[in-house]
Scaffold this motif. Structure first.
Motif, PDB file in Angstrom:
ATOM      1  N   LEU A   1      16.858  62.418  26.939  1.00 31.01           N
ATOM      2  CA  LEU A   1      17.506  61.592  25.917  1.00 31.01           C
ATOM      3  C   LEU A   1      18.944  62.069  25.712  1.00 31.01           C
ATOM      4  O   LEU A   1      19.185  63.241  25.431  1.00 31.01           O
ATOM      5  CB  LEU A   1      16.733  61.684  24.603  1.00 31.01           C
ATOM      6  N   ILE A   2      19.894  61.156  25.872  1.00 36.98           N
ATOM      7  CA  ILE A   2      21.305  61.505  25.689  1.00 36.98           C
ATOM      8  C   ILE A   2      21.699  61.345  24.218  1.00 36.98           C
ATOM      9  O   ILE A   2      22.183  62.277  23.578  1.00 36.98           O
ATOM     10  CB  ILE A   2      22.208  60.621  26.582  1.00 36.98           C
ATOM     11  N   CYS A   3      21.492  60.148  23.661  1.00 39.88           N
ATOM     12  CA  CYS A   3      21.802  59.876  22.266  1.00 39.88           C
ATOM     13  C   CYS A   3      21.188  58.537  21.879  1.00 39.88           C
ATOM     14  O   CYS A   3      20.446  57.943  22.670  1.00 39.88           O
ATOM     15  CB  CYS A   3      23.323  59.876  22.031  1.00 39.88           C
ATOM     16  N   HIS A   4      21.470  58.069  20.686  1.00 36.71           N
ATOM     17  CA  HIS A   4      20.997  56.767  20.223  1.00 36.71           C
ATOM     18  C   HIS A   4      22.193  55.863  19.916  1.00 36.71           C
ATOM     19  O   HIS A   4      23.256  56.344  19.514  1.00 36.71           O
ATOM     20  CB  HIS A   4      20.137  56.899  18.958  1.00 36.71           C
ATOM     21  N   THR A   5      22.011  54.565  20.099  1.00 36.09           N
ATOM     22  CA  THR A   5      23.036  53.616  19.691  1.00 36.09           C
ATOM     23  C   THR A   5      23.035  53.504  18.176  1.00 36.09           C
ATOM     24  O   THR A   5      22.169  54.065  17.497  1.00 36.09           O
ATOM     25  CB  THR A   5      22.785  52.221  20.299  1.00 36.09           C
ATOM     26  N   ILE A   6      23.983  52.763  17.622  1.00 30.26           N
ATOM     27  CA  ILE A   6      24.072  52.591  16.181  1.00 30.26           C
ATOM     28  C   ILE A   6      22.836  51.868  15.628  1.00 30.26           C
ATOM     29  O   ILE A   6      22.461  52.029  14.485  1.00 30.26           O
ATOM     30  CB  ILE A   6      25.370  51.815  15.816  1.00 30.26           C
ATOM     31  N   GLN A   7      22.156  51.074  16.499  1.00 32.70           N
ATOM     32  CA  GLN A   7      20.921  50.395  16.085  1.00 32.70           C
ATOM     33  C   GLN A   7      19.684  51.263  16.269  1.00 32.70           C
ATOM     34  O   GLN A   7      18.573  50.820  15.995  1.00 32.70           O
ATOM     35  CB  GLN A   7      20.735  49.089  16.870  1.00 32.70           C
ATOM     36  N   GLY A   8      19.861  52.493  16.761  1.00 30.96           N
ATOM     37  CA  GLY A   8      18.739  53.407  16.946  1.00 30.96           C
ATOM     38  C   GLY A   8      18.092  53.327  18.309  1.00 30.96           C
ATOM     39  O   GLY A   8      17.079  53.993  18.559  1.00 30.96           O
ATOM     40  N   LYS A   9      18.662  52.543  19.222  1.00 32.19           N
ATOM     41  CA  LYS A   9      18.097  52.424  20.569  1.00 32.19           C
ATOM     42  C   LYS A   9      18.429  53.676  21.385  1.00 32.19           C
ATOM     43  O   LYS A   9      19.591  54.087  21.452  1.00 32.19           O
ATOM     44  CB  LYS A   9      18.660  51.184  21.264  1.00 32.19           C
ATOM     45  N   PRO A  10      17.425  54.314  22.005  1.00 30.99           N
ATOM     46  CA  PRO A  10      17.710  55.526  22.787  1.00 30.99           C
ATOM     47  C   PRO A  10      18.473  55.210  24.070  1.00 30.99           C
ATOM     48  O   PRO A  10      18.231  54.188  24.716  1.00 30.99           O
ATOM     49  CB  PRO A  10      16.312  56.081  23.105  1.00 30.99           C
ATOM     50  N   ILE A  11      19.407  56.062  24.411  1.00 27.72           N
ATOM     51  CA  ILE A  11      20.141  55.945  25.674  1.00 27.72           C
ATOM     52  C   ILE A  11      19.653  57.045  26.598  1.00 27.72           C
ATOM     53  O   ILE A  11      19.789  58.234  26.298  1.00 27.72           O
ATOM     54  CB  ILE A  11      21.657  56.055  25.449  1.00 27.72           C
ATOM     55  N   LYS A  12      19.070  56.649  27.719  1.00 27.85           N
ATOM     56  CA  LYS A  12      18.499  57.596  28.682  1.00 27.85           C
ATOM     57  C   LYS A  12      18.846  57.134  30.089  1.00 27.85           C
ATOM     58  O   LYS A  12      19.055  55.947  30.326  1.00 27.85           O
ATOM     59  CB  LYS A  12      16.969  57.633  28.567  1.00 27.85           C
ATOM     60  N   PRO A  13      18.871  58.060  31.055  1.00 26.83           N
ATOM     61  CA  PRO A  13      18.924  57.615  32.452  1.00 26.83           C
ATOM     62  C   PRO A  13      17.617  56.916  32.807  1.00 26.83           C
ATOM     63  O   PRO A  13      16.555  57.269  32.274  1.00 26.83           O
ATOM     64  CB  PRO A  13      19.095  58.920  33.236  1.00 26.83           C
ATOM     65  N   LYS A  14      17.696  55.909  33.657  1.00 27.54           N
ATOM     66  CA  LYS A  14      16.507  55.132  33.982  1.00 27.54           C
ATOM     67  C   LYS A  14      16.092  55.234  35.446  1.00 27.54           C
ATOM     68  O   LYS A  14      15.037  54.725  35.832  1.00 27.54           O
ATOM     69  CB  LYS A  14      16.732  53.659  33.626  1.00 27.54           C
ATOM     70  N   THR A  15      16.914  55.886  36.258  1.00 25.27           N
ATOM     71  CA  THR A  15      16.590  56.047  37.673  1.00 25.27           C
ATOM     72  C   THR A  15      16.924  57.473  38.098  1.00 25.27           C
ATOM     73  O   THR A  15      17.617  58.208  37.379  1.00 25.27           O
ATOM     74  CB  THR A  15      17.392  55.058  38.554  1.00 25.27           C
ATOM     75  N   LEU A  16      16.461  57.867  39.274  1.00 28.25           N
ATOM     76  CA  LEU A  16      16.766  59.200  39.801  1.00 28.25           C
ATOM     77  C   LEU A  16      18.259  59.373  40.024  1.00 28.25           C
ATOM     78  O   LEU A  16      18.819  60.443  39.781  1.00 28.25           O
ATOM     79  CB  LEU A  16      16.001  59.425  41.111  1.00 28.25           C
ATOM     80  N   GLY A  17      18.921  58.295  40.490  1.00 26.77           N
ATOM     81  CA  GLY A  17      20.366  58.356  40.698  1.00 26.77           C
ATOM     82  C   GLY A  17      21.109  58.593  39.397  1.00 26.77           C
ATOM     83  O   GLY A  17      22.036  59.400  39.328  1.00 26.77           O
TER      84      GLY A  17
END
Length: 352
Positions: free
Chosen positions: A100-116
């Protein structure tokens, strides 16, 4: 083919998320894996070839883990899990999700989604300068922005600087009204969009007024030394070699630099060299510089974008092969002597 059957128990509250709207995810899994899925209450029956049934079960188990961790299962999740299954790496999809990198202002998690993307994020954490190269939709700029904002919030850097070349995408926009900032804003709008989504407009505006966040065209970087900053150069394929060298030599102490670009979407004049191309060749062996190459498999936009990227890649490959074949056919042949038998006679005469 020997038909086998296995049963997977799925909690009722996760069935809809796992199967998708109108069972779209289940249909995609059936089509790709060549199996049949039959659902009754919380039991899912999988029928088909033994190997394919086992792989399908693994895919569904990993997607179920994603769902149980609060993720909304998307078509991208399903397609990527199926792609990983072909290489027996489907279990890595949950390892990626833990980052988990961080959350958007709406609380949506920002994460990598692929191996790349995971490799890209890891390089940003480890290296001082990182080149993120890949096609549209692979999250190059967005993930870099998220990492920069998180570093800023954690006081790892004192400011964020975002820049990109002010060049039109194949169009001549002509004169733009307003002051200097109004003239360059259209070129920087994608960077503003990402900042608004992650930070929120109020927080962004407040930090912008304090000079802690700066969004500027690349031409503004000349003559500066950028200390203790998180710097992102976007659309780097549109820089000239001189611009790229100028930018890289601005870096000061305590700074981290991310350079993103798509080598297939250059808007430079025909025949002009790209600063990104040159930099990749010149800096390939320099320590503390990371290179993350993202591909069509890392596209996380609408699934159709992945198909578009793949179609263009195939077109460019065919075009390159045809041009290579054409150039080899047009290569002038060496002239052969009409009467090779007389060569020895003429050489004897010259010796005499």
């Amino acid at each position: 083919m020997n038909i086998v059957e296995t049963i997977l128990n799925i909690p009722v509250e996760h069935i809809r998320n796992l199967f998708g709207q109108f069972d779209s995810h289940a249909k995609q899994i059936e089509k790709t894996m060549e199996v049949t899925l039959i659902s009754r209450d919380n039991e899912l029956k999988i029928l088909g070839d033994a190997t394919k049934v086992q792989k399908t079960k693994s895919v569904l188990e990993e997607l179920l883990k994603l769902s149980m961790r609060g993720n909304t299962i998307t078509a991208q999740n399903v397609n990527y899990a199926l792609a990983l299954s072909a290489n027996d790496k489907v279990e890595t999809i949950n390892e990626i999700d833990k980052d988990l990198i961080c959350h958007t202002i709406q609380g949506k998690p920002i994460k990598p989604k692929t191996l790349g993307q995971k490799n890209y994020v890891d390089l940003i954490r480890k290296k001082m300068i990182v080149f993120g190269i890949g096609p549209a939709g692979t999250g190059k700029t967005y993930l870099a922005m998220a990492m920069g904002i998180q570093a800023f919030k954690n006081d790892e850097v004192s400011r964020i600087i975002l820049t990109r070349p002010a060049i039109e995408a194949g169009e001549k926009l002509g004169f733009l009204p307003g002051d200097l900032q109004s003239k360059v804003d259209p070129y920087l709008r994608p960077l503003y969009d990402a900042l608004y989504q992650i930070m929120g407009p109020e927080s962004f505006q407040k930090n912008m007024e304090k000079g802690l966040i700066e969004v500027a065209p690349l031409a503004y970087m000349r003559g500066r030394t950028l200390d203790n900053a998180f710097i992102i150069l976007d659309e780097a394929q549109n820089t000239t070699p001189a611009q790229m060298k100028m930018f890289l030599t601005r870096i000061g102490f305590g700074s981290k630099v991310i350079i993103t670009g798509d080598l297939t979407q250059k808007d430079l004049p025909t025949g002009a060299a790209s600063g990104l191309d040159i930099a990749l060749k010149v800096l390939s062996k320099v320590d503390d510089i990371g290179f993350a190459t993202l591909t069509g498999e890392d596209v996380v936009r609408h699934p159709l974008v992945q198909k578009i990227v793949k179609a263009y890649d195939e077109y460019e490959s065919r075009k390159a092969r045809l041009e290579q074949a054409k150039s080899s056919n047009n290569k002038p042949q060496e002239a052969k002597p009409k009467n090779p038998g007389n060569n020895r006679y003429y050489s004897i005469i010259r010796k005499k």
